[in-house]
Design an enzyme around this catalytic site. Structure first.
Site, PDB file in Angstrom:
ATOM      1  N   SER A 236       9.227   9.452  -1.387  1.00 59.89           N
ATOM      2  CA  SER A 236       9.817   8.026  -1.095  1.00 59.89           C
ATOM      3  C   SER A 236       8.961   6.839  -0.544  1.00 59.89           C
ATOM      4  CB  SER A 236      11.115   7.946  -0.489  1.00 59.89           C
ATOM      5  OG  SER A 236      10.404   8.538   0.951  1.00 59.89           O
ATOM      6  N   TYR A 237       9.286   5.871  -0.222  1.00 56.09           N
ATOM      7  CA  TYR A 237       8.115   4.064   0.375  1.00 56.09           C
ATOM      8  C   TYR A 237       7.460   5.004   2.236  1.00 56.09           C
ATOM      9  CZ  TYR A 237       6.173  -0.354   2.249  1.00 56.09           C
ATOM     10  OH  TYR A 237       5.578  -0.580   2.968  1.00 56.09           O
ATOM     11  N   PRO A 238       6.384   4.993   1.881  1.00 59.58           N
ATOM     12  CA  PRO A 238       5.869   6.090   3.388  1.00 59.58           C
ATOM     13  C   PRO A 238       6.227   5.456   4.912  1.00 59.58           C
ATOM     14  CG  PRO A 238       4.308   5.539   1.824  1.00 59.58           C
ATOM     15  CD  PRO A 238       5.320   4.856   0.566  1.00 59.58           C
ATOM     16  N   ARG A 239       6.647   3.688   4.731  1.00 56.31           N
ATOM     17  CA  ARG A 239       6.146   3.127   5.889  1.00 56.31           C
ATOM     18  C   ARG A 239       7.690   3.338   5.939  1.00 56.31           C
ATOM     19  NH1 ARG A 239       1.393   1.366   6.885  1.00 56.31           N
ATOM     20  NH2 ARG A 239      -0.630   1.655   4.700  1.00 56.31           N
TER      21      ARG A 239
END
Length: 201
Positions: free
Chosen positions: A100-103
């Protein structure tokens, strides 16, 4: 600091040897000569006499869901990857649909997140992940993940987005990051570790 010599302990019931980590009750010694004398005495003794044994339960909580800062800490500690390299590789994993989005600052899952489906998808992978996923979904081992303190209300915690054999990821750095993310997620869904700390005198 004085060295911490290790001595094997033999268990007569199961015939398994295990190391025992010895620690001097004064904790630290700054005299090098005396330190070496004590160390060599321990090596020469070959055996020791235990005069007391005390034990107490020691539990370790499962981790909270993974956010960017914790991912950076774990990648630095376990993979020896700097933040810039980590984030560029994590972004590539995200673009390829692996995670999933890492930020994100979020450390809690929404109630509608389908953990059973995601964990179940790893059963088809086999190997370490498949075996653990099967164990997690049996005998009431699954536990809903703990909720951390932070939520950016924009992105969920970092999780695997699809189940694959890590060896299918050719880039070594990306493979390590994916493995770390999967292990962390599965640990979030596991029971707290229950152990016992024993002290011999």
């Amino acid at each position: 600091n004085p060295p911490n010599p290790k001595q094997g302990s033999h268990n007569n019931r199961n015939k398994v040897s295990r190391p025992i980590h010895l620690k001097w009750k004064r904790d630290r010694l700054y005299d090098r000569v005396l330190t070496m004398v004590l160390y060599e005495s321990c090596l020469d003794a070959n055996e020791a006499v235990a005069i007391s044994m005390t034990g107490r339960p020691k539990n370790k909580w499962r981790p909270v869901p993974l956010a960017t800062v914790e991912l950076q800490k774990r990648a630095s500690r376990y993979l020896r990857i700097g933040s810039e390299k980590l984030m560029s590789s994590a972004e590539e994993l995200y673009q390829q649909g692996y995670i999933s989005y890492p930020r994100t600052e979020t450390e809690k899952f929404r109630s509608e997140f389908n953990h059973m489906e995601l964990i179940g998808s790893f059963q088809a992978v086999g190997g370490e992940f498949g075996n653990y996923a099967t164990k997690l979904l049996s005998d009431n081992n699954f536990q809903n993940p703990r909720a951390g303190q932070h939520d950016d209300n924009a992105h969920p915690p970092i999780t695997p987005a699809k189940a694959v054999d890590p060896e299918s990821i050719s880039d070594r750095t990306m493979r390590g990051i994916y493995t770390l993310v999967v292990k962390h997620y599965l640990a979030c869904c596991s029971r707290d570790a229950i152990g016992k700390q024993t002290e011999l005198t």
